[in-house]
Motif scaffolding. Structure first.
Motif, PDB file in Angstrom:
ATOM      1  N   ASN A   5       0.839  -1.202   0.000  1.00  8.22           N
ATOM      2  CA  ASN A   5       0.000   0.000   0.000  1.00  8.22           C
ATOM      3  C   ASN A   5       0.873   1.250   0.000  1.00  8.22           C
ATOM      4  O   ASN A   5       1.943   1.274   0.599  1.00  8.22           O
ATOM      5  N   ASP A   9      -3.341   4.618  -1.773  1.00  4.34           N
ATOM      6  CA  ASP A   9      -4.218   3.572  -1.230  1.00  4.34           C
ATOM      7  C   ASP A   9      -4.813   4.024   0.108  1.00  4.34           C
ATOM      8  O   ASP A   9      -5.998   3.818   0.366  1.00  4.34           O
ATOM      9  N   SER A  13      -8.740   4.688   0.866  1.00  5.46           N
ATOM     10  CA  SER A  13      -9.347   3.940   1.969  1.00  5.46           C
ATOM     11  C   SER A  13     -10.013   4.888   2.964  1.00  5.46           C
ATOM     12  O   SER A  13     -11.139   4.641   3.420  1.00  5.46           O
TER      13      SER A  13
END
Length: 164
Positions: A5, A9, A13
């Motif tokens: 990640n 990312d 998220s």
């Protein structure tokens, strides 16, 4: 391919958690392109350190150099190739003139326009700096295979064509 990640990312998220009503998937590409752009510009500036010029300086000098003899262009012609505002262009041309890398002279067709031209010092610097710049650019994409580069190029061109 690495599955680790990254900041993008994490960003996506977080937004998916906080605002699930928003579609943040485009940021997988756009966010990474923005970060890549900044990183590539930083690398370019670092590679030019020995010449005491910045990436935007190189851009103007390179545009003049590749225009061919007599290596002169109007500010308007330079603006078509260099991605900066007209105010920034004026400041940049003034800076390059003070460094002795370009000269400014009235256009024979329109005396109101001052053409920019490479001095011998400017031509020498761009001829040396562009070689280093091209090598740095090559190094910056060395992690990609030939096949990946061939696949990536038309996608980048397509994206650029829609945003220009």
């Amino acid at each position: 391919m690495e599955n680790k990640n990254d900041i993008i990312d994490t960003l996506i998220s977080d937004w998916n958690r906080e605002r699930p009503d928003l579609d943040a998937t485009a940021m997988h590409i756009v966010g990474r392109l923005l970060i890549l752009g900044k990183g590539l510009e930083k690398r370019a500036n670092q590679s030019l350190g020995e010449f005491e010029i910045h990436y935007t300086d190189l851009d103007v000098l390179a545009t003049l150099r590749r225009s061919g003899s007599p290596f002169e262009l109007s500010p308007k012609e330079l603006m078509q190739s260099v991605l900066i505002t007209s105010g920034a262009m004026t400041a940049l041309l003034d800076r390059l003139t003070k460094l002795g890398l370009i000269y400014r002279s009235p256009d024979a067709m329109d005396g109101r326009v001052k053409k920019a031209g490479l001095t011998e010092k400017g031509k020498d610097i761009i001829d040396r700096a562009i070689k280093i710049r091209f090598n740095e650019a090559k190094d910056s994409i060395a992690c990609l295979t030939k096949k990946e580069k061939e696949a990536f190029l038309p996608l980048l061109k397509k994206l650029m064509g829609t945003l220009s």
